[in-house]
Structure formats: C-alpha cells, structure tokens
Scaffold this active site. Structure first.
Site, PDB file in Angstrom:
ATOM      1  N   GLU A 107     -43.955   9.628 -58.235  1.00  0.00           N
ATOM      2  CA  GLU A 107     -42.505   9.805 -58.254  1.00  0.00           C
ATOM      3  C   GLU A 107     -42.005  10.153 -59.660  1.00  0.00           C
ATOM      4  O   GLU A 107     -41.026  10.885 -59.815  1.00  0.00           O
ATOM      5  CB  GLU A 107     -41.812   8.531 -57.763  1.00  0.00           C
ATOM      6  CG  GLU A 107     -41.988   8.255 -56.283  1.00  0.00           C
ATOM      7  CD  GLU A 107     -43.336   7.636 -55.964  1.00  0.00           C
ATOM      8  OE1 GLU A 107     -44.048   7.228 -56.910  1.00  0.00           O
ATOM      9  OE2 GLU A 107     -43.704   7.581 -54.777  1.00  0.00           O
ATOM     10  N   GLY A 138     -16.361 -23.992 -68.827  1.00  0.00           N
ATOM     11  CA  GLY A 138     -15.325 -24.255 -69.808  1.00  0.00           C
ATOM     12  C   GLY A 138     -14.609 -25.580 -69.614  1.00  0.00           C
ATOM     13  O   GLY A 138     -14.095 -25.875 -68.545  1.00  0.00           O
ATOM     14  N   THR A 139     -14.603 -26.383 -70.688  1.00  0.00           N
ATOM     15  CA  THR A 139     -13.796 -27.603 -70.703  1.00  0.00           C
ATOM     16  C   THR A 139     -12.752 -27.527 -71.809  1.00  0.00           C
ATOM     17  O   THR A 139     -12.008 -28.488 -72.012  1.00  0.00           O
ATOM     18  CB  THR A 139     -14.681 -28.843 -70.932  1.00  0.00           C
ATOM     19  OG1 THR A 139     -15.464 -28.640 -72.112  1.00  0.00           O
ATOM     20  CG2 THR A 139     -15.595 -29.096 -69.750  1.00  0.00           C
ATOM     21  N   GLY A 140     -12.725 -26.421 -72.534  1.00  0.00           N
ATOM     22  CA  GLY A 140     -11.758 -26.269 -73.612  1.00  0.00           C
ATOM     23  C   GLY A 140     -12.305 -26.620 -74.973  1.00  0.00           C
ATOM     24  O   GLY A 140     -11.559 -27.061 -75.857  1.00  0.00           O
ATOM     25  N   LYS A 141     -13.604 -26.434 -75.178  1.00  0.00           N
ATOM     26  CA  LYS A 141     -14.213 -26.793 -76.456  1.00  0.00           C
ATOM     27  C   LYS A 141     -13.649 -25.975 -77.611  1.00  0.00           C
ATOM     28  O   LYS A 141     -13.379 -26.518 -78.686  1.00  0.00           O
ATOM     29  CB  LYS A 141     -15.731 -26.597 -76.398  1.00  0.00           C
ATOM     30  CG  LYS A 141     -16.469 -27.544 -75.483  1.00  0.00           C
ATOM     31  CD  LYS A 141     -17.962 -27.406 -75.639  1.00  0.00           C
ATOM     32  CE  LYS A 141     -18.465 -26.012 -75.333  1.00  0.00           C
ATOM     33  NZ  LYS A 141     -18.291 -25.635 -73.926  1.00  0.00           N
ATOM     34  N   THR A 144     -21.193 -30.934 -68.813  1.00  0.00           N
ATOM     35  CA  THR A 144     -21.188 -29.964 -67.723  1.00  0.00           C
ATOM     36  C   THR A 144     -21.301 -28.547 -68.262  1.00  0.00           C
ATOM     37  O   THR A 144     -21.007 -28.279 -69.420  1.00  0.00           O
ATOM     38  CB  THR A 144     -19.890 -30.057 -66.886  1.00  0.00           C
ATOM     39  OG1 THR A 144     -18.773 -29.859 -67.756  1.00  0.00           O
ATOM     40  CG2 THR A 144     -19.779 -31.402 -66.203  1.00  0.00           C
TER      41      THR A 144
END
Length: 828
Positions: A64, A516-519, A513
């Site tokens: 091919e 996003g946790t707002g770090k 976790t």
C-alpha cells in the site's frame, strides 16, 4: 455488532501479548510500533500535523505504501498548504514509507482499533480528511470520524473475492463503515462492482485506475542497475532469475526451475526475496539442500561478493529496485493459495513476468497483463521450470513480453492525478455544505477517550455488558494502584525513601482527586497574601504539558515573562501572568527548582503548586483543596475513579480548603466536614469561593500582565456564548449566569483541549448565527487558543474571565496559622 467487535478486539489483543513479547525481541523496531499503536508517539512527532487540518493517508504495509507514494506527490501539488500525514501498520511499511515518501510531514503507526484508543488518536490529530488506501476500514476509527465530521475517501480501492464474502458477515458494522465513506475511488470496474455489492451507493463510486502504475521510486538508471548487480555479486552471469515475495512451499518450485535453467545457462544466477524476512535462514537451508551455494544481501553489505549461485534478498524496501536486474521474474504468493502479490513493481521495469494460478487478490491487474500475453501463468513447479527455461532460451519471446509490459504501464498512468482532483472536488462540496460550514466540534457532539472515561467512572454510562466489564477490570487495577501508593507513602514515612529539605518555608497546595479544584487561582491568592506580608515568595510548578524540558525553567522572574504558554504549560503560564514580584519556576524535581529559587531570587517561601503527592520534599504546611461541587470524585481510586490516593490520606493535611462552596449542592459542605474530621480531627477547615474579578479582551490578555480589563457588571444582560475546555465546565457556566449574563449557547471541549484555527472560525460563525454579543472563555482556554485568533478582527468580541479566590468561613484561622508558622520558621 459494534459491542461484539470491541469485545473480540480486546480479547485478541490480550491473547497475542505473548507473541508481541517474542516479536519485540526478534524484530527491530517492533517495540516502537507497539508504543505508537497504543497512542504513545515520539515527542514532536505530530507537531506539523496535529490540529492543522492535515490530509491523513493510511496505508497498511509495503504494498500500500508503494501505491501511496505517487498519491502523496499529487496531493502535495493539489494542496500545497495542507500538511500530509501517512500512517502504516507494519514495521516494514514504516521503514518503506520513510524511505520512499519524502513529501509527508509526518509518518506514524496507525492506532490499534480498540474502543476509545483509535478515536482518541483521531481526535488528537483532527485531520481535514482521512484517506484509507485500498480497503483499510476500521470500525472504531470510522465511528469516531462520523461523530467529529471528518470526511473519508477511499483511494486506490481494492476488494478481493474473499473480502467480499467476509465483509458480508459484518452486517450493521459494514453498513456503518461504508456509510462513513464520502467517495470510493476504485482501481478497476470489478472493484467498483464489489464495493457496490457491499452497499456503497453507485453515485459515490468511481474508477480511477491503480496508482501503482504511477510510482517512480523504483526508477533505476543503467548506472544504478549495474551498481546493484555488483553489490550483490552477480556480475558474472548469463541471465538472472528473480523470485519476489515468495511464500513457504514456493521456494522448492523456484529452485527446481533454476536447476533446469542451469542446464543450458550454467552461469545463470538466482535472487530470492522471501515475503517474510523471518524465513531467511529457512530459505538458505533449502538452497543448500538443493546443492547451490548461497549468501544473503545483508551479509554482502559487510564482506566482498563471492559469486554465489543464489542471493537471498533479506532487506526491507529494496525489492522494487532490485526487480530491475532480473531477466525473468516470478512473483510469489501465487503458486500457493495466498492470492498473489502485485505484479506492477516488476512491470514498471518492463520485465517478463511469471505467476502462479492463485492471483485472486489482484484479479484485475492480472487479467490486464494475461489477456495481452504480458504475463505467463503456471500451475506447479514443472510448468514454472518449463516457462522460465523457455524465456531464457528464447530471448525474442522474452523481449516481446517486455515491450508489451512497458506499453501497459504507459497506457495506465494517471490514477494518482485523478484521485487528487477527485479529493479536491469532494472537499469543496463537503466543506461548503450548510451542515458542515456552520458545524462546531464541541463535546456536546463528540466525546474522546478522556470524556468517555470520566462519564464512565462517574456511572453515567454503565448500561450494557461491555462498560461493566471495563469497570471491573479498572477496579482491579485500582486495588493494585492503591496498594502501590500506600507502599510508597509508607516508604517515605518510615525513612526507607529519603526526603529532601529546603532552607525555606515550604507550602504544599494540592488535592486528592483528578480534575480542577481551583488550585491555580488559590495559589495566586496565597502567593499575593504572603508577598504582601513582606516575604519573598516563589511558586514551584511541575510544568504539566510544557514543551520546555530541563531541570529548572524560569517562567517568570516576577518582572517579566520568559516563556509562553506552550513552553511553560498552561497552569504555570497563568500563574506567572497574574503575579508581579512573584517568580514562577517549573521542573519535575521541586527540590532542585526550590534551591535555584533560593540562590537566585532569595526565596523565603516556596509554594508547591499541585504538590500534595510530591512526597520527595518535606513541607511546613500542607493545604488540601476539596471541590465542594464535585466532592471527592466518585470515591474510587485511579483508574476506576478519579482519586489520586485514598480519601483516608486527608490525614496529612494541616488545612482543608473547600472551594466553590457557593455552588455546592445542599449537604455537600457538611459531608466534607464530616469526612475530614473522621480522618483528620486536627485539620482546620476553610471555605472559599471563586469570584470573578474582571473580563479581559483576548487581544489585551495576550500582551498584558495582570491587566484590569472591564468591570464584571458590563456583562450583565448580554447574550453570550460560553466556550470551555476545563475539568468542570458547569461551574464556569454557573458563574456567568450568576453575573447576569444570558448564555445562549455553551460549547464544551475535552479538558486541556488545544483549539485549532478552523475550530475558532466555526465558533465565531455559530456565535454570529445565534446572535451572540460576546464569546466568553476561561484563562485556561485562552492559553490554548492560537495567537492568530487574537490578531484577527472578528465581528464578535471574545473575553477572558479572570477569577480570584476569596476566603470565607475560617479565613481568620488560616491567616493566623500562616502568620504564626512563617514567624516561627523565618523569624519575621
């Protein structure tokens, strides 16, 4: 049917793992093949094609690739500004592609067609069009192509009798695959008839011819031909018999024919090219057993030629050129019921060709040459010996066949050019249609591996046997992962692994976790507060997704930026943009970046952004962030869930900071408090909210540091389109609604998504059609948008929302604890 296919695919991969292990030892390059097939590409391998509207051409193996070579040249002429990506399946195809295709911008291995994996790679690359060569149809890959609106055009299409019978058993899977293809450019009328029999609409099928007639990589000058002959030790000959792509059971017939030729041409020589290189030693033993002296091409590359009777061609990608030295050529795979191999490579050199009677894989090409007496057919070793001897003994008959072969090749050139023109016409028609002109590729319409996985582990898609099976497998791996985490942490706790210590105050800021946790805004707020207390503070970031690689990278020295978003990674870049007088450094080992910060910036306080799991470094204060909207993920550890470590590890935290408490569901905050106190009764609990500070026009955001932008009140009542590629888009949209903005459309992309210019054009077009007055994005999105978007003039403005963290309940205790610990350690 798709479910059964996926289960079968996974089982097959598991069963052949032992074979993969053996081949990884025996075959050079096999490990790299598997890595890429699983989606792990070398660094920068996709830089020129990823999300750049490339033309993706897929060719399985060497045959091919030969067909692809002239196609790529024509695509480059027809689309000079479009990057071209070529993918292959086999290691021999990969080596061949790198050798003969010079116009491709990238060459990779095609991903395994496993659930999520193939689609994940396709979404990552986002080609303008996908072009399978011959019949490379893969259900999971094409399923994703349908979802994300990537048009598919089959080029140099070929269908064998056997394939027609096999494909019919796929039922709905076949209908979906065929229905994905927008145009079928087939090699011959027979192939066109077969693809229509499988369900392709007649109006979408056209015959272009075989692109292998157009290949030029095998062109050999008289000087090059003589050099090949000398290198292979074939100078003293009165004729060369060449057997190409032979299979087990054919070499005996070839040797029988060679023995017959030797009776009248005692200096005739034989070249055998086994289809499988792993059979080289087997073929060598057969030759010796037949009474001939033999050597190999690779052996001749390291020592002087010895004029052996037979040379075994045991290299990859050379056969196309080596065919030029043969006087009579036998093409293998045809005396045994394999289906034959393509005769166009020897035909390109104008050779007299002999094949066996099993040519069903190349029926049309074979019929073309056979009907014009340019190819002889034999049924067994006796007939092969007879025909080869005749062609050696009757040169005038051989020369007539050679002339006819060259004439056929001349008459059939042009398939590649036809294919390029058809591709241009198909793309113009497809891209100008209303449904595609205004189409926006959002995750409301598409999901990739990441988003599907997140939905799956949060129990949003668990209907059916297959998801439950996957969840069970993931749970087993979660137990293993959790055990390893606990062992590693215990090693640091009891001194088995050595921790490093910095001569400054170290604050760890992180979570347990994924997502996003707002770090980032919390790190900004914390750094500003400590700076305002009179301490010299730095932020140490690991540099996630940064293109810069090294021990210590300076994103900002507190006065100006030294890296852009691509170099630094989006998180580190956003930190640096909003923190004057606070240096931001990146590096995998925080001890090294910390020491550098102390030596060069006089750092007294180091904040480890996302450092809760960075156990290698001692810290004076551990701050754990818990998202009050998405509480502790789903309670399971990776990969079954989104926990990085068990919830019980909250016990290490000095402070537990609940973020986004104003958006939390009823009872969430109480649940977090109860959980924290269960594992860590001494931890201080502080609440915080993410409060919008301003809206900054994208053009201004790109050039200014800590810009003030426009007041948030100016967005009240405006009709806006919210666009985001973040871990928690619902929180972002809720914030806009709380400000009084009217969200008329919300587009959600996978977390960390890199926006292509074409996507942004689509977004602006849809916003205009919907009557939006503004488009609003997050800062995390701003760093992923091409700079050209900011430089262009658009009819609708695009704003970046900037948020800041405000500490709420418990803030006094946090401030007091911070001041006390800093004073005790630093003596201020």
């Amino acid at each position: 049917m798709q479910l059964l296919y996926n289960i079968a695919a996974i089982i097959i991969v598991i069963l052949i793992i032992p074979m993969f292990m053996v081949r990884s030892v025996r075959e050079k390059g096999f490990v790299e093949r598997i890595r890429q097939s699983l989606g792990f590409f070398p660094e920068h391998a996709l830089d020129k094609v990823e999300k750049k509207d490339c033309i993706w051409v897929h060719a399985a193996s060497v045959g091919e690739i030969v067909a692809t070579s002239p196609l790529i040249k024509e695509f480059r002429k027809e689309f000079p500004k479009s990057p071209i990506l070529v993918s292959v399946v086999t290691t021999s195809g990969y080596e061949m592609a790198n050798r003969i295709i010079k116009d491709a911008d990238a060459i990779i291995y095609f991903p395994l067609d496993l659930p999520w994996l193939a689609g994940h790679v396709l979404r990552r690359i986002r080609p303008r069009v996908f072009l399978p060569v011959e019949t490379e149809l893969w259900p999971n890959f094409l399923r994703t192509a349908r979802k994300i609106h990537v048009p598919v055009m089959m080029v140099n299409g070929r269908i064998s009798d056997k394939s027609v019978k096999q494909y019919k058993h796929l039922h709905s899977l076949l209908r979906n695959m065929i229905g994905t293809v927008k145009l079928f450019a087939m090699q011959s009328p027979i192939d066109a008839e077969y693809i229509m029999r499988l369900g392709a609409p007649q109006e979408l099928v056209t015959v272009t011819g075989n692109t292998k007639f157009d290949q030029t990589y095998t062109d050999v000058s008289p000087e090059e031909k003589q050099k090949i002959i000398e290198e292979m030790g074939l100078s003293k000959n009165d004729g060369i018999f060449l057997a190409g792509s032979t299979h087990r059971g054919e070499e005996e017939a070839v040797l029988q024919a060679f023995k017959a030729v030797r009776e009248t041409h005692p200096h005739a020589r034989l070249v055998i090219a086994p289809r499988e290189l792993l059979r080289t030693m087997e073929v060598v033993h057969l030759c010796r057993k037949a009474g001939f002296s033999v050597t190999t091409r690779t052996k001749l590359q390291n020592e002087a030629p010895q004029d052996e009777d037979i040379v075994i061609l045991d290299t990859i990608g050379e056969l196309g050129k080596v065919y030029s030295i043969g006087d009579v050529v036998f093409v293998g795979g045809s005396l045994v019921p394999h289906g034959g191999h393509n005769i166009l490579e020897p035909a390109a050199h104008g050779k007299a060709i002999i094949v066996g009677s099993h040519m069903f894989n190349f029926k049309d090409t074979y019929a073309l040459f056979k009907n014009r007496d340019a190819c002889l057919t034999v049924k067994n070793g006796e007939e092969l010996a007879k025909q080869v001897t005749r062609l050696f003994d009757e040169p005038e008959h051989r020369h007539r066949m050679e002339e006819e072969t060259r004439a056929i090749v001349r008459e059939n050139k042009g398939a590649s050019r036809k294919s390029a023109i058809l591709l241009h016409q198909m793309l113009e028609s497809y891209e100008s249609s209303p449904e595609n002109r205004h189409h926006v590729r959002s995750t409301q319409k598409i999901t990739n591996f990441q988003t599907y996985f997140i939905d799956l582990v949060h129990s949003k898609e668990v209907d059916g046997l297959f998801p439950h099976l996957i969840m069970g497998i993931l749970y087993i791996f979660s137990l293993i992962y959790g055990l390893l985490v606990n062992i590693k942490l215990a090693g640091y706790k009891y001194g088995i692994f050595q921790k490093q210590k910095l001569d400054c105050f170290v604050i760890s800021l992180g979570n347990v976790t994924v997502g996003g946790t707002g770090k980032t805004p919390t790190a900004q707020r914390l750094a500003r507060d400590i700076r305002d207390m009179g301490y010299r503070v730095v932020i140490l970031n690991r540099g996630y997704r940064a293109k810069w690689h090294g021990e210590v990278g300076i994103v900002s020295d507190g006065k100006r930026l030294h890296m852009d978003a691509a170099e630094a990674g989006d998180e580190a870049y956003m930190l640096a943009k909003h923190l004057p007088e606070v240096p931001v450094l990146i590096g995998a080992e925080r001890a090294k970046t910390g020491r550098y910060a102390m030596e060069h910036f006089g750092a007294e306080v180091a904040i480890l952004d996302d450092g809760y799991q960075h156990w290698q470094l001692e810290r004076d204060l551990d701050i754990l962030l818990v998202d009050a909207v998405n509480v502790f993920g789903n309670g399971y550890i990776l990969p079954r869930g989104t926990l990085r470590e068990p919830i019980s590890h909250i016990s290490r935290a000095d402070i537990c900071l609940m973020t986004k408490v104003d958006q939390a569901a009823a009872g969430s905050c109480d649940y977090i408090r109860e959980t924290v106190h269960r594992y860590n009764p001494e931890a201080r609990i502080v609440e915080s909210i993410h409060q919008p500070r301003c809206f900054i026009p994208l053009t201004e955001w790109y050039v200014n540091i800590a810009s003030q932008g426009i007041d948030i009140a100016q967005m009240r009542g405006k009709r806006i389109m919210a666009v985001s590629a973040i871990g928690n888009p619902a929180s972002f949209e809720q914030t806009l609604s709380d400000l009084g903005a009217v969200i008329i459309e919300s587009l959600r992309y996978p977390d960390h998504h890199d926006y292509a210019m074409s996507e942004m054009t689509d977004i602006f077009q849809q916003a205009e059609n919907a009557g939006a007055e503004a488009i609003v994005i997050t800062e995390k999105d701003a760093v992923k948008i091409p700079a050209d978007v900011a430089r262009e003039k658009w009819s609708i403005p695009i704003y970046v929302i900037c948020v800041e963290v405000n500490f709420q309940k418990g803030s006094e205790g946090l401030a007091d604890l911070l001041k006390k610990r800093l004073a005790e350690r630093l003596g201020h």
